[in-house]
Design an enzyme around this catalytic site. Structure first.
Site, PDB file in Angstrom:
ATOM      1  N   HIS A 114      -3.170   7.561   1.516  1.00 11.71           N
ATOM      2  CA  HIS A 114      -3.577   6.202   1.154  1.00 11.71           C
ATOM      3  C   HIS A 114      -4.928   5.949   1.822  1.00 11.71           C
ATOM      4  O   HIS A 114      -5.134   6.288   2.981  1.00 11.71           O
ATOM      5  CB  HIS A 114      -2.537   5.195   1.651  1.00 11.71           C
ATOM      6  CG  HIS A 114      -3.017   3.782   1.560  1.00 11.71           C
ATOM      7  ND1 HIS A 114      -3.558   3.263   0.411  1.00 11.71           N
ATOM      8  CD2 HIS A 114      -3.083   2.786   2.495  1.00 11.71           C
ATOM      9  CE1 HIS A 114      -3.910   2.001   0.625  1.00 11.71           C
ATOM     10  NE2 HIS A 114      -3.635   1.698   1.878  1.00 11.71           N
ATOM     11  N   CYS A 140       0.816  -1.226   0.000  1.00  9.81           N
ATOM     12  CA  CYS A 140       0.000   0.000   0.000  1.00  9.81           C
ATOM     13  C   CYS A 140       0.849   1.275   0.000  1.00  9.81           C
ATOM     14  O   CYS A 140       0.356   2.353  -0.321  1.00  9.81           O
ATOM     15  CB  CYS A 140      -0.940  -0.006   1.191  1.00  9.81           C
ATOM     16  SG  CYS A 140      -2.122  -1.354   1.120  1.00  9.81           S
ATOM     17  N   ASN A 167      -9.969   0.110  -0.177  1.00 11.78           N
ATOM     18  CA  ASN A 167      -8.506   0.176  -0.166  1.00 11.78           C
ATOM     19  C   ASN A 167      -7.982  -0.454  -1.463  1.00 11.78           C
ATOM     20  O   ASN A 167      -8.047  -1.670  -1.630  1.00 11.78           O
ATOM     21  CB  ASN A 167      -7.988  -0.576   1.068  1.00 11.78           C
ATOM     22  CG  ASN A 167      -6.471  -0.558   1.175  1.00 11.78           C
ATOM     23  OD1 ASN A 167      -5.771  -0.202   0.230  1.00 11.78           O
ATOM     24  ND2 ASN A 167      -5.958  -0.958   2.326  1.00 11.78           N
TER      25      ASN A 167
HETATM   26  N1  COA Z   1     -18.410  -7.944   9.476  1.00 13.91           N
HETATM   27  C1  COA Z   1     -18.848  -8.181  10.715  1.00 13.91           C
HETATM   28  N2  COA Z   1     -18.028  -8.472  11.738  1.00 13.91           N
HETATM   29  C2  COA Z   1     -16.716  -8.542  11.476  1.00 13.91           C
HETATM   30  C3  COA Z   1     -16.178  -8.310  10.198  1.00 13.91           C
HETATM   31  C4  COA Z   1     -17.097  -8.012   9.169  1.00 13.91           C
HETATM   32  N3  COA Z   1     -16.710  -7.755   7.904  1.00 13.91           N
HETATM   33  N4  COA Z   1     -14.849  -8.425  10.244  1.00 13.91           N
HETATM   34  C5  COA Z   1     -14.537  -8.727  11.524  1.00 13.91           C
HETATM   35  N5  COA Z   1     -15.654  -8.807  12.262  1.00 13.91           N
HETATM   36  C6  COA Z   1     -15.774  -9.102  13.691  1.00 13.91           C
HETATM   37  C7  COA Z   1     -14.599  -9.878  14.245  1.00 13.91           C
HETATM   38  O1  COA Z   1     -14.762 -11.249  13.962  1.00 13.91           O
HETATM   39  C8  COA Z   1     -14.688  -9.565  15.705  1.00 13.91           C
HETATM   40  O2  COA Z   1     -15.679 -10.375  16.272  1.00 13.91           O
HETATM   41  P1  COA Z   1     -15.493 -10.993  17.757  1.00 13.91           P
HETATM   42  O3  COA Z   1     -15.343  -9.805  18.658  1.00 13.91           O
HETATM   43  O4  COA Z   1     -16.739 -11.775  17.933  1.00 13.91           O
HETATM   44  O5  COA Z   1     -14.250 -11.825  17.656  1.00 13.91           O
HETATM   45  C9  COA Z   1     -15.199  -8.131  15.749  1.00 13.91           C
HETATM   46  O6  COA Z   1     -15.757  -7.890  14.435  1.00 13.91           O
HETATM   47  C10 COA Z   1     -14.128  -7.107  16.026  1.00 13.91           C
HETATM   48  O7  COA Z   1     -13.003  -7.397  15.243  1.00 13.91           O
HETATM   49  P2  COA Z   1     -11.743  -6.448  15.184  1.00 13.91           P
HETATM   50  O8  COA Z   1     -10.812  -6.971  14.144  1.00 13.91           O
HETATM   51  O9  COA Z   1     -11.213  -6.230  16.559  1.00 13.91           O
HETATM   52  O10 COA Z   1     -12.457  -5.106  14.694  1.00 13.91           O
HETATM   53  P3  COA Z   1     -11.849  -3.682  14.494  1.00 13.91           P
HETATM   54  O11 COA Z   1     -12.649  -2.670  15.211  1.00 13.91           O
HETATM   55  O12 COA Z   1     -10.370  -3.669  14.704  1.00 13.91           O
HETATM   56  O13 COA Z   1     -12.125  -3.419  12.947  1.00 13.91           O
HETATM   57  C11 COA Z   1     -10.890  -3.468  10.887  1.00 13.91           C
HETATM   58  C12 COA Z   1     -11.614  -4.283  11.984  1.00 13.91           C
HETATM   59  C13 COA Z   1     -10.227  -4.479   9.974  1.00 13.91           C
HETATM   60  C14 COA Z   1     -11.939  -2.658  10.144  1.00 13.91           C
HETATM   61  C15 COA Z   1      -9.871  -2.540  11.539  1.00 13.91           C
HETATM   62  O14 COA Z   1      -9.069  -3.249  12.444  1.00 13.91           O
HETATM   63  C16 COA Z   1      -8.984  -1.875  10.532  1.00 13.91           C
HETATM   64  O15 COA Z   1      -9.440  -1.131   9.709  1.00 13.91           O
HETATM   65  N6  COA Z   1      -7.644  -2.118  10.608  1.00 13.91           N
HETATM   66  C17 COA Z   1      -6.725  -1.561   9.684  1.00 13.91           C
HETATM   67  C18 COA Z   1      -6.763  -2.368   8.445  1.00 13.91           C
HETATM   68  C19 COA Z   1      -6.067  -1.709   7.326  1.00 13.91           C
HETATM   69  O16 COA Z   1      -6.268  -0.562   7.082  1.00 13.91           O
HETATM   70  N7  COA Z   1      -5.255  -2.481   6.611  1.00 13.91           N
HETATM   71  C20 COA Z   1      -4.601  -2.053   5.470  1.00 13.91           C
HETATM   72  C21 COA Z   1      -3.459  -1.165   5.794  1.00 13.91           C
HETATM   73  S1  COA Z   1      -2.680  -0.763   4.314  1.00 13.91           S
END
Ligand code: COA
Length: 324
Positions: free
Chosen positions: A251, A114, A281
């Protein structure tokens, strides 16, 4: 007098097919509300069957060349940032070079996921500053849809396909922040975080392509801190403050990362070009896609100060300050 790499044109391309969050609800255990709340994403473009990264890159390149008013035979260099090349080798850039009808100069791919566009822009800038190249095409192009595990709701809802490109031309400046062109670029990586965001396949390890794997919450934690630090570094290097920035072109990973970074830097959200809700993304393509959009609709104007910043797998991260 110093040499400055100046943006002479930009262009972009998005595949026709749009997949909304509601479409995804039918395939994985997710909801539109969850995706919008956690990421700000509402839809993403997905490449058609048989439409490859080189096809997206070619369309964006053509648009950038037209916008710059130059033909491909004036190019000395193409750098294509991608983590989703058509083939393991040759470089997808070589395919784009041939399709553009460019028969001299050189073309290569660059891989920083990215952060790829920032790394590619910095690399092209250094070729230009060294006097080795006068005109360069820098492309970010991805078909992340091909490396997503469509059963993994934690990743498949976050990414999309697309391409963007800029033409850089050697110009002159006084060596001050009032010069037009790339003022400075700042690159970082920290391989200790390799396993937080990676693809579980590759020619050397598994002989397969693999799928994106991510510890989303840990990536998130690092992203805001790294972004704020590298932006601070870029501003200090040029004797500027965040109030000097006209537009942040970040980004586009997640609206909460963008908002968190804006808050840390005391930059109003209104000064950020935000496309994440429509593009999701698109990895190395997201910055040039956002840039081309804001230039085309007249938000970004000649002489304005732009801050480009990104973070990706590796981890890699970086920023460029550019006077448009
Ligand atoms: N729909 C519904 N629930 C979902 C889900 C989806 N698409 N994806 C994950 N969950 C659930 C998980 O299973 C978890 O459930 P649990 O508590 O029962 O285990 C819960 O949501 C929370 O998961 P978590 O990963 O802690 O959520 P979060 O608040 O961190 O949000 C992201 C998840 C991925 C949106 C967030 O972490 C994020 O944006 N991270 C950065 C990712 C990124 O930008 N990557 C690229 C960088 S270049």
């Amino acid at each position: 007098m110093v040499i400055r790499s100046q943006i002479a044109g930009c262009g972009s391309y998005l595949p026709q097919r749009i997949v909304t969050n509601h479409d995804l609800e039918k395939h994985v255990d997710t909801t539109d509300a969850w995706i919008v709340e956690r990421s700000g994403i509402r839809q993403r473009h997905v490449a058609a069957e048989g439409e490859n990264t080189s096809d997206l890159a070619f369309e964006a390149a053509k648009a950038a060349l037209a916008n710059a008013g130059i033909s491909a035979d004036e190019l000395d260099l193409i750098i294509l940032a991608t983590a989703t090349p058509d083939h393991t080798f040759p470089a997808t850039a070589a395919r784009v070079q041939a399709r553009l009808g460019m028969t001299r100069g050189f073309a290569f791919d660059l891989q920083a996921v990215c952060s790829g566009f920032i790394y590619a822009l910095a690399t092209a800038d250094n070729f230009i500053k060294a006097g080795q190249v006068k005109t360069a095409l820098v492309i970010g192009a991805e078909t992340f849809s091909r490396i997503l595990d469509w059963n993994d709701r934690g990743t498949c809802v976050l990414f999309g396909d697309g391409a963007g490109a800029v033409v850089l031309k050697a110009g002159e400046g006084q060596g001050t922040s009032a010069d037009r062109g790339i003022l400075s670029s700042h690159l970082h990586s920290d391989g200790r975080h390799y396993d937080l965001l990676y693809v579980d396949g590759g020619p050397s390890s598994t002989k397969s392509t693999g799928f994106v794997r991510m510890k989303g919450n840990e990536v998130f934690r690092h992203a805001v801190v790294n972004m704020a630090e590298v932006v601070g570094e870029a501003l200090v290097a040029n004797g500027l403050t965040s109030s000097d920035i006209d537009w942040v072109v970040p980004h586009q990973a997640n609206i909460r990362i963008l908002e968190g970074t804006a808050k840390k830097l005391a930059i109003a959200k209104e000064r950020m070009v935000i496309t994440v809700e429509r593009h999701a993304n698109t990895s190395a393509a997201s910055i040039p896609l956002a840039l081309a959009e804001a230039v085309a609709d007249g938000r970004i104007k000649k002489g304005q100060l732009l801050l480009l910043e990104a973070m990706g797998g590796g981890f890699t991260w970086g920023a460029c300050l550019v006077r448009y």
